[in-house]
Design a protein around this motif. Sequence first.
Motif, PDB file in Angstrom:
ATOM      1  N   ARG B  54       0.833  -1.191   0.000  1.00  4.30           N
ATOM      2  CA  ARG B  54       0.000   0.000   0.000  1.00  4.30           C
ATOM      3  C   ARG B  54       0.879   1.256   0.000  1.00  4.30           C
ATOM      4  O   ARG B  54       1.993   1.239   0.538  1.00  4.30           O
ATOM      5  CB  ARG B  54      -0.922   0.018   1.226  1.00  4.30           C
ATOM      6  CG  ARG B  54      -2.079  -0.957   1.115  1.00  4.30           C
ATOM      7  CD  ARG B  54      -2.944  -0.964   2.356  1.00  4.30           C
ATOM      8  NE  ARG B  54      -2.218  -1.485   3.518  1.00  4.30           N
ATOM      9  CZ  ARG B  54      -2.678  -1.456   4.761  1.00  4.30           C
ATOM     10  NH1 ARG B  54      -3.868  -0.944   5.002  1.00  4.30           N
ATOM     11  NH2 ARG B  54      -1.971  -1.948   5.752  1.00  4.30           N
ATOM     12  N   ASP B  97      -6.665   0.115 -12.123  1.00  2.38           N
ATOM     13  CA  ASP B  97      -7.754   1.009 -11.739  1.00  2.38           C
ATOM     14  C   ASP B  97      -7.246   2.051 -10.745  1.00  2.38           C
ATOM     15  O   ASP B  97      -6.857   1.706  -9.636  1.00  2.38           O
ATOM     16  CB  ASP B  97      -8.879   0.180 -11.107  1.00  2.38           C
ATOM     17  CG  ASP B  97     -10.130   1.010 -10.853  1.00  2.38           C
ATOM     18  OD1 ASP B  97     -10.073   2.246 -11.047  1.00  2.38           O
ATOM     19  OD2 ASP B  97     -11.152   0.426 -10.473  1.00  2.38           O
ATOM     20  N   ARG B  99      -8.878   4.026  -9.131  1.00  2.93           N
ATOM     21  CA  ARG B  99      -9.782   4.213  -7.988  1.00  2.93           C
ATOM     22  C   ARG B  99      -9.495   3.224  -6.874  1.00  2.93           C
ATOM     23  O   ARG B  99     -10.112   3.262  -5.830  1.00  2.93           O
ATOM     24  CB  ARG B  99     -11.234   4.100  -8.468  1.00  2.93           C
ATOM     25  CG  ARG B  99     -11.625   5.292  -9.321  1.00  2.93           C
ATOM     26  CD  ARG B  99     -12.886   5.051 -10.063  1.00  2.93           C
ATOM     27  NE  ARG B  99     -12.759   3.912 -10.951  1.00  2.93           N
ATOM     28  CZ  ARG B  99     -13.749   3.425 -11.672  1.00  2.93           C
ATOM     29  NH1 ARG B  99     -14.933   3.969 -11.605  1.00  2.93           N
ATOM     30  NH2 ARG B  99     -13.552   2.400 -12.466  1.00  2.93           N
ATOM     31  N   ASP B 100      -8.539   2.341  -7.148  1.00  2.00           N
ATOM     32  CA  ASP B 100      -8.117   1.406  -6.112  1.00  2.00           C
ATOM     33  C   ASP B 100      -7.172   2.179  -5.182  1.00  2.00           C
ATOM     34  O   ASP B 100      -5.980   2.247  -5.408  1.00  2.00           O
ATOM     35  CB  ASP B 100      -7.401   0.223  -6.776  1.00  2.00           C
ATOM     36  CG  ASP B 100      -7.193  -0.914  -5.799  1.00  2.00           C
ATOM     37  OD1 ASP B 100      -7.566  -0.751  -4.627  1.00  2.00           O
ATOM     38  OD2 ASP B 100      -6.651  -1.941  -6.219  1.00  2.00           O
ATOM     39  N   GLN B 103      -3.105   2.222  -3.664  1.00  2.00           N
ATOM     40  CA  GLN B 103      -2.209   1.491  -4.550  1.00  2.00           C
ATOM     41  C   GLN B 103      -1.398   2.500  -5.353  1.00  2.00           C
ATOM     42  O   GLN B 103      -1.739   3.680  -5.420  1.00  2.00           O
ATOM     43  CB  GLN B 103      -2.996   0.554  -5.479  1.00  2.00           C
ATOM     44  CG  GLN B 103      -3.748  -0.544  -4.733  1.00  2.00           C
ATOM     45  CD  GLN B 103      -2.840  -1.406  -3.852  1.00  2.00           C
ATOM     46  OE1 GLN B 103      -1.750  -1.783  -4.253  1.00  2.00           O
ATOM     47  NE2 GLN B 103      -3.284  -1.695  -2.636  1.00  2.00           N
ATOM     48  N   TRP B 106      -3.031   4.984  -8.053  1.00  2.48           N
ATOM     49  CA  TRP B 106      -3.781   6.088  -7.428  1.00  2.48           C
ATOM     50  C   TRP B 106      -2.790   7.141  -6.905  1.00  2.48           C
ATOM     51  O   TRP B 106      -2.963   8.344  -7.125  1.00  2.48           O
ATOM     52  CB  TRP B 106      -4.648   5.552  -6.281  1.00  2.48           C
ATOM     53  CG  TRP B 106      -5.427   6.629  -5.577  1.00  2.48           C
ATOM     54  CD1 TRP B 106      -6.634   7.124  -5.953  1.00  2.48           C
ATOM     55  CD2 TRP B 106      -5.031   7.351  -4.412  1.00  2.48           C
ATOM     56  NE1 TRP B 106      -7.015   8.120  -5.089  1.00  2.48           N
ATOM     57  CE2 TRP B 106      -6.053   8.288  -4.136  1.00  2.48           C
ATOM     58  CE3 TRP B 106      -3.920   7.318  -3.579  1.00  2.48           C
ATOM     59  CZ2 TRP B 106      -6.009   9.161  -3.061  1.00  2.48           C
ATOM     60  CZ3 TRP B 106      -3.868   8.197  -2.513  1.00  2.48           C
ATOM     61  CH2 TRP B 106      -4.905   9.101  -2.259  1.00  2.48           C
TER      62      TRP B 106
END
Lengths: 91, 131
Positions: B54, B97, B99-100, B103, B106
């Motif tokens: 993360r 993505d 929107r994840d 990660q 983003w």
Amino acid sequence: MSPYEESEKERVWKMLSEAGLIDITLDDFPERIKAAKNVVIGRLRELLELTTTIQEERQSVAYSLGTLKKLETTLQVDSCQSNPGDPQSEK
Amino acid sequence: MNSTAKQVGTGATIWPPEEGETITFKSDSGLKVGILKEVKCGLVWRDFILEDGRVIPEHRILGCPEPPVWRTADEISQDEREAAEGRLVMMAEAGLDPRDREQSFWAELNQYLAYTYLRFNRTEHKSPDAA
């Protein structure tokens, strides 16, 4: 850190917060990409009006604009593909 | 939880935390914790990379001093900018993505948009030392 640097950082923080660019929320990316693109287009327009602009700067701005457009297009396509039931994706 | 990790974000004075320490950060669903793997400088702010992959922006970590360490648009070299642009396009084309949240896509996209905005949206504000 000098008081000037501190207030400068606070100013930048405020500017980005107001533009919604510090912690972009899940569905705001298309809108934020558009906002960034508009700022780049504004700068490119300024540069095109100047006769003394260094060619390199124009190229760099145009490249950034190209990157944003590519991101916008790719992400829009992905978004449509991930929502097949969304009527907007069937346009 | 790593029993040897020092708990930070609860009033610790040493910043940034060291690799292997447990950090607490704000998320949409409340406070979360993770083990810090490394701290990386992004185009604007620093990102804290956790051991599970993360990516957390420094300003979301509890205990982060205010204002956090940020870079100005002038500090970013052309090479660094182009590398970031290349990575973003590659991640977008790979179908990641953004929107994840938490990660790397983003995190990188968020920083790139902030950096681009700061780079081109220059107001008349100048340093008092500027001629």
